[in-house]
Each structure stands twice: as structure tokens, then as C-alpha cells.
Design an enzyme around this catalytic site. Structure first.
Site, mmCIF file in Angstrom:
data_model
loop_
_atom_site.group_PDB
_atom_site.id
_atom_site.type_symbol
_atom_site.label_atom_id
_atom_site.label_comp_id
_atom_site.label_asym_id
_atom_site.label_seq_id
_atom_site.Cartn_x
_atom_site.Cartn_y
_atom_site.Cartn_z
ATOM 1 C CE LYS A 169 13.224 10.568 2.806
ATOM 2 N NZ LYS A 169 12.165 10.836 1.807
ATOM 3 C CE LYS B 181 8.850 15.879 6.046
ATOM 4 N NZ LYS B 181 8.083 14.960 5.181
ATOM 5 C CD GLU C 209 3.819 15.268 -0.484
ATOM 6 O OE1 GLU C 209 4.748 15.908 0.041
ATOM 7 O OE2 GLU C 209 3.764 14.022 -0.482
ATOM 8 C CD GLU D 40 11.736 19.366 5.639
ATOM 9 O OE1 GLU D 40 12.742 18.919 6.238
ATOM 10 O OE2 GLU D 40 11.189 18.755 4.720
ATOM 11 C CD1 TRP E 79 3.990 5.535 3.683
ATOM 12 C CD2 TRP E 79 4.685 4.564 1.796
ATOM 13 N NE1 TRP E 79 5.320 5.872 3.501
ATOM 14 C CE2 TRP E 79 5.771 5.295 2.349
ATOM 15 C CE3 TRP E 79 4.899 3.872 0.594
ATOM 16 C CZ2 TRP E 79 7.036 5.349 1.746
ATOM 17 C CZ3 TRP E 79 6.155 3.927 0.000
ATOM 18 C CH2 TRP E 79 7.217 4.658 0.571
ATOM 19 C CG ASP F 101 4.715 13.739 4.898
ATOM 20 O OD1 ASP F 101 5.437 14.731 4.909
ATOM 21 O OD2 ASP F 101 4.694 12.921 3.959
ATOM 22 N NE ARG G 28 13.950 16.385 5.130
ATOM 23 C CZ ARG G 28 12.981 15.629 4.636
ATOM 24 N NH1 ARG G 28 13.198 14.379 4.327
ATOM 25 N NH2 ARG G 28 11.781 16.122 4.446
ATOM 26 C CD GLU H 138 10.217 12.679 -3.925
ATOM 27 O OE1 GLU H 138 11.363 12.431 -4.330
ATOM 28 O OE2 GLU H 138 9.657 12.036 -3.015
ATOM 29 C CG HIS I 240 -1.199 9.952 5.415
ATOM 30 N ND1 HIS I 240 -1.313 8.948 4.485
ATOM 31 C CD2 HIS I 240 0.102 10.331 5.376
ATOM 32 C CE1 HIS I 240 -0.127 8.720 3.928
ATOM 33 N NE2 HIS I 240 0.749 9.565 4.437
ATOM 34 C CD GLU J 77 9.133 8.823 2.913
ATOM 35 O OE1 GLU J 77 9.679 9.595 2.117
ATOM 36 O OE2 GLU J 77 7.958 8.959 3.304
HETATM 37 O O1 GCW Z 1 5.856 13.855 2.241
HETATM 38 C C1 GCW Z 1 6.681 12.838 1.920
HETATM 39 C C2 GCW Z 1 6.676 12.920 0.442
HETATM 40 C C3 GCW Z 1 7.944 12.393 -0.174
HETATM 41 C C4 GCW Z 1 9.097 13.138 0.495
HETATM 42 C C5 GCW Z 1 9.079 12.832 1.981
HETATM 43 C C6 GCW Z 1 10.184 13.575 2.725
HETATM 44 C C7 GCW Z 1 11.131 13.842 -0.477
HETATM 45 O O2 GCW Z 1 5.558 12.242 -0.047
HETATM 46 O O3 GCW Z 1 7.877 12.641 -1.541
HETATM 47 O O4 GCW Z 1 10.312 12.789 -0.075
HETATM 48 O O5 GCW Z 1 7.881 13.248 2.523
HETATM 49 O O6 GCW Z 1 9.898 14.617 3.287
HETATM 50 O O7 GCW Z 1 11.294 13.106 2.755
#
Ligand code: GCW
Length: 723
Positions: free
Chosen positions: A306, A379, A412, A406, A562, A384, A343, A186, A540, A310
């Protein structure tokens, strides 16, 4: 005697022949080619003749072998291990802090100030013989010290009077692999997973060893093997024996393995009908599972989880809190010294609250409620891994919780593996941010190294950019991000420039002019990407799902958070997300000094402007330009600097090998196209709101908005599997 010489000759020739292999990037920064500058070489050949290692372990042997191979290659003469001080030029590896020798070289203070992973390297005399001494408390420090010494030589540093003291500031320095058991990754852009689960445990790919070497060389001491969007199969006995095989390889390199724990595993592989963290059967199931794991892997690191994010299962499914879930696992791991990394990347579409606020709202009330072997993994920013985000408001807000950070090494949102983006400035920007939680100077770095809030354990994680591409990271410059992550995890006081300087010298060249050109390319690369993707605090607005390329028009998806329109909020008045009091009031989650700074248009740094404010199109920025003009200007700037980068790179033809030169050149051309695409698509789209003409000098897009809108990338790499 003659025979000995002959063997030495064969040995050195073998290493030299080795050097003619193709420049495919496989060797990373661990390149030990003969130093071509005779003057530089002389300094080393005069000072280094052999190795004498007082320690005797698998790890110390690895250190000795690395030094032997490395120095023999670099110096062009055989450097072997001897059984004592046999004249000048020894490299002594010692853990003994009580011998007369050690006492004569190091002060008591020096020895006590070296932590468990740390080392000292000093030039010393022993019975009149000049030596370089590497001291550490544990074997792993000898390996870290050996890599450090090799680095000094690879980067042509003076080693006449060495006096290096180095101890990592953070305890757990981890890579997080988002690798699935079917070998897809991923958000991975460098091929498939290097973990060949199907052939494990019997087939040991030599790459596993090189992976461990590379990580040890930059101080990484843990790896989470599996995706946080997890699969409970990895916790079955069948897979645990495979994990054990990897753990056995990594152990002597000081690297522990960790797994992601799927919260519903007790149901999926345990046959229970619940995963409720307060249910005794569930709790026992985890205890048993942990016992089974530690039987196989006595130094297992622990779990990364996690949960309730999501679509992942978690304690909320049973009306329980995150601390209930984390503590259940922590209790099972505690007797063995394992850790839980829980997380904080938790947000829900059903929650109408600004996504940027949700993690704070969820976790802040839980401060102090986690067991001491839990780390909350936050994070760097609240959304993100965007090209630029302000630091996450949880830093400085949970003093009684072990917060770790993190980062995302895989790109990405930063052009994936076709873009040259050096991420150290991004990592540093976060680490240096002042939370003001305990007054001025309460930086994120001091939160996560535990010094500010006295944490029981400290950690830092980076989402890996590694795959089975021959060069590991897809783009050769992606290697620099892996390297920089490790270096900053060890010592966040290093500057992006120092780190890049070392990396370039080790990876490409010590030629100052060439090195400086590459350095200037790297140091501007992150700002360049911010400019042509998301300047002035935009975020984003990338392609749906695969996150490749621009798509500010994304709307009407099943989840509002999203979509792109949720984040940029463009309308006829202006652009940006109002997170001040008049909007979502996300600013209130920061300490007052920071909140005030972000709140006021006049004091909010322009790089975060549209993150915190909805700004009218005609608002005048510091440059004197209106928002609309500045936006166009920034997108243009980003494009211009890619052009400059291409020109700089072109001037390096024949200064570096053809293979890597061409590799980067072709990728830069792709990046240039992408930069143009970002600029045109975004500006054409935002123009439908600003209704203003392009400012003078702005290159008119060669395609229509409809064209950009129509682009599809169904097979873009790294898409997450449906879950
Ligand atoms: O940034 C988003 C990503 C997902 C990722 C998620 C996360 C692993 O698009 O792909 O999933 O964060 O950090 O959990």
C-alpha cells in the site's frame, strides 16, 4: 488379529470421545461427527473401506490423514491406509497419469484439462474392484480432492457414481491479514492476531496447523501475514526467521506466505537516506533483502504494497510513479518467481477530485507499464468496502495489467462481528458485474481470471476476519464468509446458495428443514444490512474512525473525504452524490454502456441511486413512493427483517446445539439494537433536511438526534493505530 481389532476399537472410540467436546465453533466446517442417519451412513460404509495412496509426500500424507480421521469419524469405522488395492471400497489417490490403471479410468482430455491445482474424483473399477479415484497433477490437488470428497460425505451427497472435475479459475487465492506485529488487528473483530510473533519461531501454536487445514480445505493458497499499513520490522532478519517458521508449516498445505513491504524500509531498517525506487542503492537493497528472504523461504510468495495512500510512504514521495515502485520490487522478485501485489486503493485529500475517481485517474495511464509479475490489487468498489458499491471502474479499464480484486471478509462496514451478514451475495454482485469492456459479457470475473484480457498471472484477495477468538471469526456466521471467499476464489460460478448450503450442512446440520431456515436467514442477510444501514446507494455514513454504527452528521474533519457529509450531500433539495456529467462525472470512467445506464435517473438501478445522483426528496421511485418515503421504508424493512431473522432463529432452539444457538441468539439481539439505532439516527438526521413527517407506519424513534449524536465508543475494536 485380536490386537488389531482392539487398536481399531481404541481408535474409533478416541474419535467418538472427541465429538463430545464443547460446541465452541473451533472446528469450523471441518467437522467429522458420526453420520446419524442410518440410511445415509449405509451408502458410505458400503462404498468406502480403506485408502490407498500412490503418492508419497508430506502433502499426500496430510491428505491421507485427513481422509483417515474424517472418514473414521463420519463412518464410525476405522478407515486406514493400505499398500495396494485390497478389495472393494478403496479410495485411491494418484498423480500417475501414465499407469494402465489411470489410463483405464480417465480420458487423455480429462487429464490435460486438469490444471496444476485441480483434481478429478471418479468412481472406477480396478481388476473388478470398485474404487473412488482422486487424481491430480500435483500433490496439492490430492489434498484439495480429499477435502472435496469429505465435503460430499459431510453434506450427504450420493457417491455411487462420482465424476467430479474441478480446477480453480484463479491462480493466486489469498487471505490478507491486517495484523500488526503487536497482535492488534486493524479492522479485526475476533480478538488478537493468531500470529504469536513474540513466541515464534520456537513456539508453534497448533492453531497454525488448523489454520492451514481450513484454508487448504477451501482452496486458499496464499496468506499475507501482515497489515498493509505496514511495519518494516517484519523485514528484519529477526522477524524473517519467524516468518520462515510459519512458511514451513503452511508449505505442505499448499499455502505460500507473503509480506507487506513498507516502501520506506530501506531507510528505516536499511540505513539508507532515501527509498527512491530509481536509486541504485535502494534497488540493490531490495534485491539483497529478497535474496535473504528466499534463502530462508524458497517458495516465498512476494510482497503486498500500500503506497502513497492514507499516509503510507511510496514512490510519489520521490516524484516517481506507482509503476516505478512496483517494478523495482518486481525486478527483485522475478528471478525467484515471486509476485508484487500493488494496491490501487490510492486517494489523496489534497486532491479536490471525487475520491471515487482518483484510483482510476492515477492508474489508468499506467496500463501496460507494470512488469509481468505485478498484479494491481483493486478493491471491489471505488470507495471502500461499503455494504454496497457499484464495481470499481478500473475493472475493464486496464487490459494490459494483471488486475486482481480485493474483497473484505472482515465486516468493517457491515456490522463488524456482532452482525450476521453472509457476504457471498456481495462478492458475487461484483464478480458478475458487466464492465462491457469488450462488449456484453465482459464481467469482472472474466477480467480477474485473465480469460478476457490474457493476463500472465491472476489473483483474488480477501481481507481476513480471523483472530484468536476460540471460534476464529467472532461471530460464528463469519466463518461462512471465510468459507465463501475461498469457494468463490476457486470457482466464481458457484452461487451463494450452493455455497451456503454446503457450509450449513458441514457446520450445523443436514436436517433439511433446519438447513433451509438457516439458508433463508443467510441469503437475505446482506440486503437486510444494506437496508438498515445505507439503502438506495448511500455510503460511508458510519461512525468516525472505528466505523461502528451510524454517524451521517460527521463533518469538519481534517480530511473532507473522511466525513459523511462529503458522501451523502444531503440538503434541503435532496440527497445523494451527483456523479453524472452535472456533478463529478465519475460515470465517465465506465464503458459507455455502463456509464449511460448509471447516468440516467430512469435506468440507474435504484440500489445505486444515491451513489450516482443527487435526488430531490419528492422524486418518485419505481414503487410510487417519494425518495423520502422510500428511504424511511427501506430503513424499516431492514429492521423488520432482523425481527424475522430472530423469530426464525428462535424456531431452531433444540434443532441445533445450545451453545451455538445461544451464541447467535445473543448476537442477533445486539444486531437488532444496532439496526434500530441505524434507522433512527439516519432518519432523524435526514429529516432535518427533508423537513417531512415520518410516513404512516414508521415507528417514531424513541431517542432524539442529539442522543445518537452524543454516543461515543472510544474502545471499539479494530481501530487502526495512529500512523
Ligand atoms: O477501509 C479502510 C480502512 C483502513 C484500511 C484501508 C485500506 C488498512 O478503514 O483501516 O487500512 O481501508 O484498505 O488500506
Amino acid at each position: 488379529m485380536l490386537m488389531n481389532k482392539f487398536i481399531k476399537f481404541l481408535f474409533v472410540s478416541a474419535l467418538l470421545i472427541h465429538q463430545t467436546r464443547p460446541e465452541d465453533g473451533y472446528r469450523l466446517w471441518l467437522r467429522y461427527d458420526l453420520i446419524s442417519d442410518k440410511n445415509v451412513l449405509k451408502q458410505y460404509t458400503e462404498n468406502i473401506n480403506y485408502i490407498f495412496c500412490e503418492a508419497n509426500s508430506e502433502t499426500s500424507s496430510i491428505a491421507v490423514n485427513e481422509l483417515r480421521d474424517g472418514l473414521t469419524g463420519l463412518l464410525g469405522k476405522a478407515i486406514v491406509n493400505k499398500s495396494g488395492i485390497k478389495g472393494n471400497g478403496a479410495i485411491v489417490l494418484t498423480k500417475n497419469d501414465n499407469s494402465n490403471f489411470t489410463k483405464s479410468v480417465f480420458t487423455k482430455e480429462e487429464l490435460t484439462n486438469t490444471n496444476d491445482d485441480g483434481f478429478i474424483i471418479k468412481t472406477a473399477f480396478y481388476k473388478g474392484k470398485k474404487a473412488i479415484v482422486i487424481y491430480s497433477k500435483k500433490d496439492i490437488g490430492l489434498l484439495y480432492g480429499a477435502f472435496h470428497l469429505l465435503k460430499l460425505i459431510q453434506t450427504h451427497k450420493n457417491i455411487e457414481k462420482l465424476n467430479v472435475h474441478s480446477s480453480p479459475k484463479i491462480q493466486l487465492r489469498l487471505l490478507n491479514h491486517w495484523d500488526n506485529l503487536d497482535r492488534t488487528i486493524e479492522r479485526g473483530y475476533a480478538g488478537f492476531s493468531i500470529w504469536d510473533w513474540h513466541k515464534l519461531p520456537d513456539y508453534i501454536d497448533p492453531r497454525y496447523i488448523d489454520y492451514a487445514r481450513a484454508n487448504a480445505s477451501i482452496g486458499i493458497n496464499g496468506t499475507v501475514l501482515t497489515n498493509v499499513n505496514s511495519n518494516s520490522a517484519v523485514l528484519t532478519h529477526q522477524y524473517l526467521t519467524k516468518v520462515k517458521a510459519l512458511a514451513d508449516i503452511f508449505r505442505p498445505y499448499g499455502i505460500k506466505v507473503y509480506l507487506t513491504a513498507r516502501f520506506s524500509a530501506p531507510i528505516e531498517i536499511g540505513g539508507l537516506n532515501t527509498a527512491d525506487p530509481l536509486n541504485n542503492e535502494v534497488r540493490n537493497w531490495w534485491k539483497e533483502k529478497v535474496r535473504e528472504i528466499f534463502n530462508l523461504i524458497p517458495d516465498f510468495g512476494g510482497f503486498l504494497v500500500k503506497a502513497n495512500s492514507e499516509g503510507q510512504p511510496g514512490p510519489n514521495d520521490y516524484g516517481r510513479n506507482h509503476n516505478d515502485g512496483a517494478n523495482m520490487l518486481a525486478e527483485a522478485l522475478m528471478p525467484y518467481g515471486g509476485h508484487v501485489m500493488w494496491r490501487a486503493f490510492v486517494y489523496s485529500n489534497d486532491n479536490p477530485e471525487d475520491r471515487a475517481k482518483q484510483a482510476y485517474n492515477e492508474f489508468k495511464p499506467l496500463d501496460g507499464k507494470f512488469l509481468r509479475n505485478v498484479l494491481l490489487q483493486v478493491k471491489n468498489g471505488a470507495i471502500d468496502f461499503q455494504p454496497r458499491e457499484p464495481f470499481h471502474p478500473l475493472f475493464g479499464a486496464m487490459p494490459n495489467t494483471n488486475l486482481m480484486t480485493e474483497f473484505q471478509i472482515t465486516q468493517e462496514y457491515l456490522g463488524q462481528a456482532t452482525s450476521l451478514v453472509y457476504l457471498a451475495p456481495l462478492f458475487k454482485e461484483c464478480l458478475d458485474s458487466d464492465t462491457y469492456s469488450q462488449g456484453k459479457g465482459s464481467t469482472v470475473a472474466k477480467v480477474i481470471d485473465g480469460s478476457l484480457e490474457k493476463h500472465s498471472v491472476t489473483g483474488i484477495a480477501g481481507v481476513a476476519n480471523i483472530g484468536n477468538d476460540r471460534n476464529w471469526t467472532g461471530h460464528i456466521f463469519g466463518q461462512a464468509n471465510w468459507f465463501a471467499f475461498g469457494k468463490l476464489a476457486w470457482d466464481y460460478d458457484l452461487t451463494p446458495e450452493e455455497i451456503a448450503d454446503d457450509w450449513i450442512r458441514m457446520t450445523f446440520t443436514n436436517d433439511i428443514k433446519t438447513k433451509n431456515k438457516i439458508l433463508s436467514i443467510m441469503l437475505s442477510s446482506r440486503e437486510t444490512v444494506v437496508n438498515y444501514m445505507t439503502p438506495l446507494g448511500l455510503h460511508h455514513i458510519m461512525g468516525w474512525d472505528h466505523h461502528y454504527g451510524p454517524a451521517p452528521w460527521i463533518k469538519d474533519k481534517p480530511r473532507a473525504d473522511w466525513t459523511s457529509v462529503y458522501y451523502h450531500k444531503a440538503d434541503n433539495i435532496g440527497l445523494g452524490f451527483d456523479r453524472t456529467k452535472t456533478g463529478s462525472n465519475a460515470v465517465s470512467q465506465y464503458h459507455p454502456e455502463v456509464a449511460d445506464m448509471f447516468s440516467l435517473l430512469q435506468t440507474c438501478p435504484e440500489k445505486y441511486l444515491l451513489w450516482f445522483h443527487h435526488v430531490s426528496w419528492d422524486y418518485k421511485l419505481k414503487s410510487g413512493k417519494t425518495l423520502w418515503e422510500e428511504l424511511c421504508f427501506k430503513y424499516n424493512e431492514g429492521n423488520k427483517s432482523i425481527e424475522e431473522t430472530i423469530n426464525k432463529w428462535e424456531s431452531l432452539r433444540n434443532k441445533i446445539d445450545q451453545e451455538r444457538f445461544n451464541h447467535v441468539k445473543m448476537l442477533l439481539k445486539i444486531q437488532q439494537k444496532e439496526a434500530k439505532w441505524w434507522r433512527n439516527a439516519c432518519i432523524l438526521y435526514f429529516q432535518t433536511f427533508s423537513k417531512q413527517p415520518f410516513p404512516d407506519g414508521f415507528e417514531t424513534p424513541n431517542e432524539t438526534l442529539e442522543f445518537y449524536h452524543s454516543l461515543r465508543f472510544p474502545y471499539a475494536p479494530g481501530i487502526r493505530p495512529t500512523w
